[in-house]
Design a protein around this motif. Structure first.
Motif, PDB file in Angstrom:
ATOM      1  N   ASN A 109       2.267   1.727  -3.551  1.00 24.14           N
ATOM      2  CA  ASN A 109       1.212   2.201  -4.440  1.00 24.14           C
ATOM      3  C   ASN A 109       0.917   3.677  -4.220  1.00 24.14           C
ATOM      4  O   ASN A 109       0.776   4.456  -5.175  1.00 24.14           O
ATOM      5  CB  ASN A 109      -0.057   1.373  -4.219  1.00 24.14           C
ATOM      6  N   ASP A 135      -5.549  -6.925  -1.683  1.00 19.81           N
ATOM      7  CA  ASP A 135      -4.406  -6.023  -1.620  1.00 19.81           C
ATOM      8  C   ASP A 135      -3.835  -5.919  -0.213  1.00 19.81           C
ATOM      9  O   ASP A 135      -3.400  -4.874   0.233  1.00 19.81           O
ATOM     10  CB  ASP A 135      -4.827  -4.627  -2.110  1.00 19.81           C
ATOM     11  N   TYR A 136      -3.874  -7.032   0.548  1.00 20.85           N
ATOM     12  CA  TYR A 136      -3.328  -7.061   1.902  1.00 20.85           C
ATOM     13  C   TYR A 136      -2.528  -8.343   2.091  1.00 20.85           C
ATOM     14  O   TYR A 136      -2.749  -9.337   1.393  1.00 20.85           O
ATOM     15  CB  TYR A 136      -4.434  -7.036   2.966  1.00 20.85           C
ATOM     16  N   ALA A 184       0.832  -1.206   0.000  1.00 24.21           N
ATOM     17  CA  ALA A 184       0.000   0.000   0.000  1.00 24.21           C
ATOM     18  C   ALA A 184       0.868   1.258   0.000  1.00 24.21           C
ATOM     19  O   ALA A 184       0.528   2.258  -0.643  1.00 24.21           O
ATOM     20  CB  ALA A 184      -0.922  -0.008   1.219  1.00 24.21           C
ATOM     21  N   LYS A 209      -9.362   1.373   0.281  1.00 23.57           N
ATOM     22  CA  LYS A 209      -8.333   0.514  -0.295  1.00 23.57           C
ATOM     23  C   LYS A 209      -8.945  -0.573  -1.175  1.00 23.57           C
ATOM     24  O   LYS A 209     -10.034  -1.054  -0.872  1.00 23.57           O
ATOM     25  CB  LYS A 209      -7.519  -0.154   0.813  1.00 23.57           C
ATOM     26  N   PRO A 210      -8.216  -1.018  -2.200  1.00 19.85           N
ATOM     27  CA  PRO A 210      -6.984  -0.466  -2.747  1.00 19.85           C
ATOM     28  C   PRO A 210      -7.236   0.869  -3.430  1.00 19.85           C
ATOM     29  O   PRO A 210      -8.254   1.060  -4.101  1.00 19.85           O
ATOM     30  CB  PRO A 210      -6.513  -1.527  -3.756  1.00 19.85           C
ATOM     31  N   SER A 245      -8.500 -11.510  -5.651  1.00 19.24           N
ATOM     32  CA  SER A 245      -7.178 -11.052  -5.237  1.00 19.24           C
ATOM     33  C   SER A 245      -7.353  -9.961  -4.186  1.00 19.24           C
ATOM     34  O   SER A 245      -8.223  -9.095  -4.316  1.00 19.24           O
ATOM     35  CB  SER A 245      -6.411 -10.508  -6.444  1.00 19.24           C
TER      36      SER A 245
END
Length: 224
Positions: free
Chosen positions: A16, A180-181, A13, A101-102, A178
């Protein structure tokens, strides 16, 4: 020059956010990257407060509201959160900004523009905001499937797993998303009495265990 502090415990994160900030703001300088409540308190007590702080709600050692309760932060705040849209209504009521998030580049651009225009004298009661979030937090995770956003109830999660540097969620209806963590982060968000860490690569919903078979070498085969 706009100084930015990132308080976030997920390395992906942070990368990004840094990348998107560089695309949006040529005069942006990231003055620090912190991943815990205690580290953030130490930094803010020793350094000049930046223009903007990107603040994750769930940090490695607690909720980021602990920082705001102990420091009179002289910065504009953009919260980053995994709460779904029903919960983040609390942010709107309390006149602060947030990113779900994401984080998308377009959302980041809008949030930065709004925060820059906000009046710093407009103090927010963060304790009230924290309580509002607790009341409105629902038992769901926000996940993305391509360009679509999906809400997955905890009860519908069969298991989560890590594979080839990615983290994935499998539902009871055999859909895969999927995430993002990291798996450690997912484990901290899910109810501990319902999810069991089978090994470092897999987190299992106990309710979805169909069979447990004793295997060789003191191992157990689990079927979901």
């Amino acid at each position: 020059m706009m100084d930015v502090l990132i308080i976030e415990d997920e390395a992906a994160a942070v990368r990004n956010l840094r990348r998107n900030l560089n695309l949006l703001l040529v005069d942006c300088r990231v003055v620090g990257e912190l991943d815990s409540v205690q580290e953030s308190l130490d930094w803010l007590r020793k350094n000049e407060h930046p223009d903007i702080v990107f603040l994750d709600i769930h940090l490695a050692d607690g909720l980021s509201f602990e920082i705001l309760n102990k420091i009179d932060l002289q910065s504009q705040i953009i919260f980053t959160t995994a709460y779904d849209q029903y919960a983040v209504d609390a942010f709107k009521v309390n006149a602060v900004d947030y990113l779900l998030k994401p984080i998308r580049l377009s959302d980041l651009e809008g949030a930065v523009q709004r925060v820059v225009q906000m009046d710093r004298s407009n103090k927010v009661d963060y304790s009230e905001l924290a309580e509002a979030l607790k009341r409105s937090q629902s038992a769901r995770l926000v996940v993305r499937n391509g360009r679509q956003i999906a809400l997955v109830y905890y009860s519908d999660i069969a298991f989560c797993y890590s594979q080839q540097k990615g983290t994935f969620l499998k539902t009871s209806t055999d859909k895969t998303y999927s995430i993002d963590y990291s798996l450690d982060k997912i484990e901290s968000l899910l109810p501990k009495n319902e999810f069991f860490r089978v090994n470092r690569m897999c987190l299992l919903n106990i309710q979805h265990i169909k069979n447990m078979i004793s295997d060789s070498k003191a191992r157990i085969k689990i079927e979901t």
